[in-house]
Design a protein around this motif. Structure first.
Motif, PDB file in Angstrom:
ATOM      1  N   THR A 439     -12.160  -5.706  25.966  1.00  0.00           N
ATOM      2  CA  THR A 439     -12.908  -6.882  26.417  1.00  0.00           C
ATOM      3  C   THR A 439     -14.391  -6.542  26.463  1.00  0.00           C
ATOM      4  O   THR A 439     -14.779  -5.520  27.032  1.00  0.00           O
ATOM      5  N   THR A 440     -15.200  -7.390  25.844  1.00  0.00           N
ATOM      6  CA  THR A 440     -16.655  -7.284  25.945  1.00  0.00           C
ATOM      7  C   THR A 440     -17.182  -8.514  26.666  1.00  0.00           C
ATOM      8  O   THR A 440     -16.809  -9.644  26.336  1.00  0.00           O
ATOM      9  N   THR A 441     -18.041  -8.293  27.663  1.00  0.00           N
ATOM     10  CA  THR A 441     -18.647  -9.401  28.408  1.00  0.00           C
ATOM     11  C   THR A 441     -20.156  -9.198  28.480  1.00  0.00           C
ATOM     12  O   THR A 441     -20.642  -8.054  28.519  1.00  0.00           O
ATOM     13  N   ILE A 442     -20.893 -10.302  28.476  1.00  0.00           N
ATOM     14  CA  ILE A 442     -22.335 -10.278  28.698  1.00  0.00           C
ATOM     15  C   ILE A 442     -22.606 -11.123  29.933  1.00  0.00           C
ATOM     16  O   ILE A 442     -22.346 -12.333  29.947  1.00  0.00           O
ATOM     17  N   GLY A 443     -23.109 -10.486  30.976  1.00  0.00           N
ATOM     18  CA  GLY A 443     -23.345 -11.188  32.233  1.00  0.00           C
ATOM     19  C   GLY A 443     -24.665 -11.951  32.242  1.00  0.00           C
ATOM     20  O   GLY A 443     -25.487 -11.851  31.323  1.00  0.00           O
ATOM     21  N   THR A 444     -24.880 -12.689  33.299  1.00  0.00           N
ATOM     22  CA  THR A 444     -26.127 -13.457  33.430  1.00  0.00           C
ATOM     23  C   THR A 444     -27.338 -12.549  33.548  1.00  0.00           C
ATOM     24  O   THR A 444     -28.477 -12.973  33.313  1.00  0.00           O
ATOM     25  N   ASP A 445     -27.117 -11.281  33.919  1.00  0.00           N
ATOM     26  CA  ASP A 445     -28.210 -10.304  34.013  1.00  0.00           C
ATOM     27  C   ASP A 445     -28.430  -9.559  32.701  1.00  0.00           C
ATOM     28  O   ASP A 445     -29.135  -8.547  32.678  1.00  0.00           O
ATOM     29  N   VAL A 451     -14.819  -2.708  27.969  1.00  0.00           N
ATOM     30  CA  VAL A 451     -13.700  -1.914  28.479  1.00  0.00           C
ATOM     31  C   VAL A 451     -12.636  -1.930  27.399  1.00  0.00           C
ATOM     32  O   VAL A 451     -12.199  -3.011  26.974  1.00  0.00           O
ATOM     33  N   LEU A 452     -12.212  -0.759  26.919  1.00  0.00           N
ATOM     34  CA  LEU A 452     -11.344  -0.730  25.739  1.00  0.00           C
ATOM     35  C   LEU A 452     -10.386   0.447  25.789  1.00  0.00           C
ATOM     36  O   LEU A 452     -10.747   1.558  26.202  1.00  0.00           O
ATOM     37  N   THR A 453      -9.147   0.178  25.354  1.00  0.00           N
ATOM     38  CA  THR A 453      -8.128   1.228  25.178  1.00  0.00           C
ATOM     39  C   THR A 453      -7.565   1.104  23.771  1.00  0.00           C
ATOM     40  O   THR A 453      -7.207   0.000  23.339  1.00  0.00           O
ATOM     41  N   LEU A 454      -7.493   2.234  23.073  1.00  0.00           N
ATOM     42  CA  LEU A 454      -6.996   2.271  21.698  1.00  0.00           C
ATOM     43  C   LEU A 454      -5.927   3.339  21.603  1.00  0.00           C
ATOM     44  O   LEU A 454      -6.144   4.487  22.026  1.00  0.00           O
ATOM     45  N   GLY A 455      -4.749   2.961  21.060  1.00  0.00           N
ATOM     46  CA  GLY A 455      -3.631   3.895  20.996  1.00  0.00           C
ATOM     47  C   GLY A 455      -3.122   4.103  19.583  1.00  0.00           C
ATOM     48  O   GLY A 455      -3.019   3.157  18.800  1.00  0.00           O
ATOM     49  N   TYR A 478      -7.158   6.699  23.568  1.00  0.00           N
ATOM     50  CA  TYR A 478      -8.553   6.702  24.020  1.00  0.00           C
ATOM     51  C   TYR A 478      -8.757   5.528  24.977  1.00  0.00           C
ATOM     52  O   TYR A 478      -8.243   4.431  24.742  1.00  0.00           O
ATOM     53  N   SER A 479      -9.552   5.735  26.027  1.00  0.00           N
ATOM     54  CA  SER A 479      -9.957   4.632  26.900  1.00  0.00           C
ATOM     55  C   SER A 479     -11.413   4.838  27.290  1.00  0.00           C
ATOM     56  O   SER A 479     -11.867   5.968  27.481  1.00  0.00           O
ATOM     57  N   GLY A 480     -12.144   3.721  27.379  1.00  0.00           N
ATOM     58  CA  GLY A 480     -13.554   3.816  27.727  1.00  0.00           C
ATOM     59  C   GLY A 480     -14.046   2.581  28.459  1.00  0.00           C
ATOM     60  O   GLY A 480     -13.459   1.496  28.359  1.00  0.00           O
ATOM     61  N   ASP A 481     -15.141   2.750  29.201  1.00  0.00           N
ATOM     62  CA  ASP A 481     -15.762   1.664  29.969  1.00  0.00           C
ATOM     63  C   ASP A 481     -17.256   1.956  29.996  1.00  0.00           C
ATOM     64  O   ASP A 481     -17.684   2.963  30.580  1.00  0.00           O
ATOM     65  N   ALA A 482     -18.053   1.120  29.322  1.00  0.00           N
ATOM     66  CA  ALA A 482     -19.485   1.394  29.235  1.00  0.00           C
ATOM     67  C   ALA A 482     -20.273   0.093  29.339  1.00  0.00           C
ATOM     68  O   ALA A 482     -19.819  -0.965  28.898  1.00  0.00           O
ATOM     69  N   ALA A 483     -21.487   0.192  29.896  1.00  0.00           N
ATOM     70  CA  ALA A 483     -22.335  -0.986  30.089  1.00  0.00           C
ATOM     71  C   ALA A 483     -23.801  -0.607  29.901  1.00  0.00           C
ATOM     72  O   ALA A 483     -24.204   0.522  30.188  1.00  0.00           O
ATOM     73  N   TYR A 484     -24.586  -1.583  29.401  1.00  0.00           N
ATOM     74  CA  TYR A 484     -26.032  -1.381  29.277  1.00  0.00           C
ATOM     75  C   TYR A 484     -26.706  -2.743  29.224  1.00  0.00           C
ATOM     76  O   TYR A 484     -26.063  -3.767  28.977  1.00  0.00           O
ATOM     77  N   THR A 485     -28.009  -2.762  29.456  1.00  0.00           N
ATOM     78  CA  THR A 485     -28.787  -3.991  29.406  1.00  0.00           C
ATOM     79  C   THR A 485     -29.260  -4.224  27.978  1.00  0.00           C
ATOM     80  O   THR A 485     -29.859  -3.330  27.363  1.00  0.00           O
ATOM     81  N   ILE A 486     -28.984  -5.403  27.449  1.00  0.00           N
ATOM     82  CA  ILE A 486     -29.340  -5.704  26.064  1.00  0.00           C
ATOM     83  C   ILE A 486     -30.719  -6.350  25.997  1.00  0.00           C
ATOM     84  O   ILE A 486     -31.267  -6.802  27.006  1.00  0.00           O
ATOM     85  N   ASP A 487     -31.286  -6.371  24.781  1.00  0.00           N
ATOM     86  CA  ASP A 487     -32.566  -7.036  24.497  1.00  0.00           C
ATOM     87  C   ASP A 487     -33.720  -6.462  25.305  1.00  0.00           C
ATOM     88  O   ASP A 487     -34.636  -7.188  25.721  1.00  0.00           O
ATOM     89  N   VAL A 488     -33.668  -5.136  25.553  1.00  0.00           N
ATOM     90  CA  VAL A 488     -34.784  -4.445  26.214  1.00  0.00           C
ATOM     91  C   VAL A 488     -35.036  -3.148  25.463  1.00  0.00           C
ATOM     92  O   VAL A 488     -34.172  -2.680  24.702  1.00  0.00           O
ATOM     93  N   PRO A 489     -36.190  -2.519  25.626  1.00  0.00           N
ATOM     94  CA  PRO A 489     -36.421  -1.212  25.006  1.00  0.00           C
ATOM     95  C   PRO A 489     -35.357  -0.203  25.433  1.00  0.00           C
ATOM     96  O   PRO A 489     -34.766  -0.315  26.524  1.00  0.00           O
ATOM     97  N   ARG A 490     -35.148   0.802  24.576  1.00  0.00           N
ATOM     98  CA  ARG A 490     -34.069   1.768  24.820  1.00  0.00           C
ATOM     99  C   ARG A 490     -34.176   2.429  26.193  1.00  0.00           C
ATOM    100  O   ARG A 490     -33.161   2.672  26.851  1.00  0.00           O
ATOM    101  N   ASP A 491     -35.410   2.720  26.636  1.00  0.00           N
ATOM    102  CA  ASP A 491     -35.555   3.425  27.913  1.00  0.00           C
ATOM    103  C   ASP A 491     -35.342   2.522  29.120  1.00  0.00           C
ATOM    104  O   ASP A 491     -35.429   2.974  30.266  1.00  0.00           O
ATOM    105  N   GLN A 492     -35.049   1.236  28.856  1.00  0.00           N
ATOM    106  CA  GLN A 492     -34.784   0.318  29.968  1.00  0.00           C
ATOM    107  C   GLN A 492     -33.331  -0.195  29.959  1.00  0.00           C
ATOM    108  O   GLN A 492     -33.014  -1.143  30.665  1.00  0.00           O
ATOM    109  N   ARG A 493     -32.491   0.425  29.181  1.00  0.00           N
ATOM    110  CA  ARG A 493     -31.105  -0.052  29.068  1.00  0.00           C
ATOM    111  C   ARG A 493     -30.256   0.324  30.278  1.00  0.00           C
ATOM    112  O   ARG A 493     -29.255  -0.313  30.564  1.00  0.00           O
TER     113      ARG A 493
END
Length: 530
Positions: A439-445, A451-455, A478-493
């Motif tokens: 599942t990929t979500t983009i929040g209001t922020d 969040v992903l599991t691959l077997g 494999y399982s993973g959960d990662a988040a970052y802020t989009i549409d900003v410079p790399r050092d502000q993610r």
């Protein structure tokens, strides 16, 4: 080759059983400008303790789409038959770069299909090992070498991909007989053709089928048919099936593995340290074409077609290079036989679209094929029957604007190969299951979270004359959960992410059980359990 030898990937130098891992205090609050080199839980290739010789296949830097071309010369001092041949790729890249797809051909034979990790500004290094003993016939003579990892380097994407590839040959005889010939298809005005030796008694085709590194076919499992409102469309939805035909007759079917590359699912922070299973060493789908050997052994070229069912007409996006492995009857100049059965069910494929605040597509699909044939060999008449059954179920959910996009999918690929003759019978059953739940979500922020599991799971049982002789069980998850802020410079993610892979392989040949875990690019667990 033993069943445990099927696990052939090593990405980065694996830390040993007692290697130190990061404590909680050593894990940063978010990703920095550097992280641990890529690593996978899969086992390294088991190497024999015999005399060895090493040959360099390629030294190359990839900046564009110009292939590396060189020449391979067989090793000196290790004979012309080897107990093991191991390919090793050492790569490094720094700066900024997308994930890239690549191949390596020796004498036209594809010996490696791979992809690359995305680098850190400070640079990373990774390694891939693969057992390529089955291509020994190709390695016995001088060959042209071609390698390409298509790349773009400019002011923004600065990463030059630097690779060094070697083959190491180990003297001695292999544990199991390797193919006598390794063939590729010939391009003719009427399509691609194959001409086999007239005494071929076993024929296996392998296809390195991959969806492209770009465009909708990279994420084929998410495509939808009209009237669903989604950005990636396909006429009949997400079902894909790799088929091979001989002279227009369906000869084999297979479910492709849902490869996820290291930029996949819009979130490279999932894959910076631990890639998805198979990302660096793409496993080919294999077809036992022995039932067609009686037809193919007539000394004439035969038309071979490989296609991917479900790809919209005229749309690119799949690569399907083919190698053909042949074992010959050394006591006969010509083996005769016939194809006796070629039966397929109708291909079932239903995608049901339900619109709503969360749109939904339910897909159910499947196909079954049985082929049978006989050969009159120097050791009597041998009949081979291959039955393959495919099934796919998936639920795809997304919101308008695709700020939430989710898939829960399962693919099964069951194969039974039965060989009988001269008082002996052998049956090998393989049950493959691939799962993807993400599942990929983009929040209001503007925080994007995946969040992903691959077997990747498989069970293999072998019986001879009614008695069990070998078995294995594979579970690579494999399982993973990662988040970052989009549409900003790399050092502000302000990126954060955890990942975990556990590779378990148990069977009559032994036990392997290895776990890895990461947080914010730091390796936090490296554990062997067997």
């Amino acid at each position: 080759m033993s069943m445990l030898a099927g696990a052939t990937l090593l990405a980065s130098a694996l830390l040993g059983t007692g290697a130190a891992t990061a404590q909680a205090a050593d894990v940063p609050a978010e990703f920095g400008t550097d992280w641990h080199d890529p690593v996978t839980a899969a086992p390294p290739v088991d190497r024999p303790h015999t005399r060895s010789c090493q040959v360099t296949l390629a030294d190359a830097q990839f900046r564009d789409f110009t292939p590396y071309r060189g020449t391979y010369t067989p090793p000196q001092g290790c004979g012309d038959h080897w107990s093991k041949v191991v390919l090793r790729l050492d790569g490094k890249v720094k700066g900024r770069q997308y994930d890239r797809l690549g191949y390596l051909h020796v004498g036209g034979v594809e010996v490696l299909r791979t992809s690359t990790p995305e680098p850190s500004p400070d640079g990373i290094a990774w390694h891939v090992e693969k057992d390529v003993t089955r291509y020994s016939d190709t390695f016995r003579s001088a060959q042209d070498v071609e390698m390409l990892i298509g790349n773009v380097v400019d002011d923004t994407y600065t990463g030059v991909i630097d690779v060094h590839v070697t083959l190491t040959f180990y003297a001695g005889r292999p544990a199991e007989r390797t193919p006598d010939r390794v063939l590729t298809l010939a391009d003719t005005p009427g399509g691609t053709t194959l001409t086999t030796p007239r005494n071929s008694e076993r024929i296996v085709a392998e296809v390195y089928a991959t969806g492209s590194g770009g465009g909708c076919e990279e994420f084929w499992y998410l495509t939808v048919a009209d009237p669903a409102s989604y950005s990636c469309k396909a006429d009949h939805g997400p079902y894909r099936e790799v088929q091979i035909k001989v002279d227009g007759q369906l000869a084999g079917i297979a479910a492709p593995f849902p490869n996820v590359w290291t930029g996949g699912w819009s979130n490279p922070f999932l894959w910076y340290v631990v890639p998805a299973p198979g990302a660096f060493d793409v496993r080919p789908v294999q077809y036992d074409l022995t039932p067609f050997a009686g037809l193919l052994d007539d000394g004439r070229p035969h038309r071979i077609e490989v296609s991917v069912v479900g790809v919209p007409a005229g749309q690119p996006g799949w690569s399907t290079p083919v190698n053909v492995l042949v074992w010959q009857d050394t006591h006969r100049a010509h083996v005769t036989g016939a194809l006796t059965a070629d039966r397929a069910t109708d291909l079932a494929n239903t995608s049901t679209y339900t619109p709503g605040s969360q749109n939904r597509v339910n897909t159910e699909a499947g196909h079954r094929l049985t082929v049978s044939g006989y050969l009159d060999t120097s050791h009597g008449r041998v009949t081979t029957t291959v039955t393959r059954t495919l099934a796919n179920t998936s639920v795809h959910r997304w919101t308008d604007g695709e700020n939430t996009d989710a898939l829960d999918a399962t693919w099964t690929d069951d194969e039974m190969v039965s060989t009988g003759g001269h008082g002996h019978a052998r049956t090998t059953r393989t049950h493959r299951t691939y799962t993807l739940d993400g599942t990929t979500t983009i929040g209001t922020d503007n925080r994007l979270r995946t969040v992903l599991t691959l077997g990747d799971r498989a069970s293999v049982t072998e019986r001879r004359d009614g008695l069990s002789t070998a078995w294995s069980r594979l579970d690579d998850t494999y399982s993973g959960d990662a988040a970052y802020t989009i549409d900003v410079p790399r050092d502000q993610r302000h990126a954060v992410g955890t990942s975990h892979e556990r590779y378990r392989l148990h069977g009559s040949d032994g036990c392997y059980d290895h776990s890895l875990a990461t947080a914010q690019g730091v390796l936090t667990e490296d554990r062997d359990r067997c």
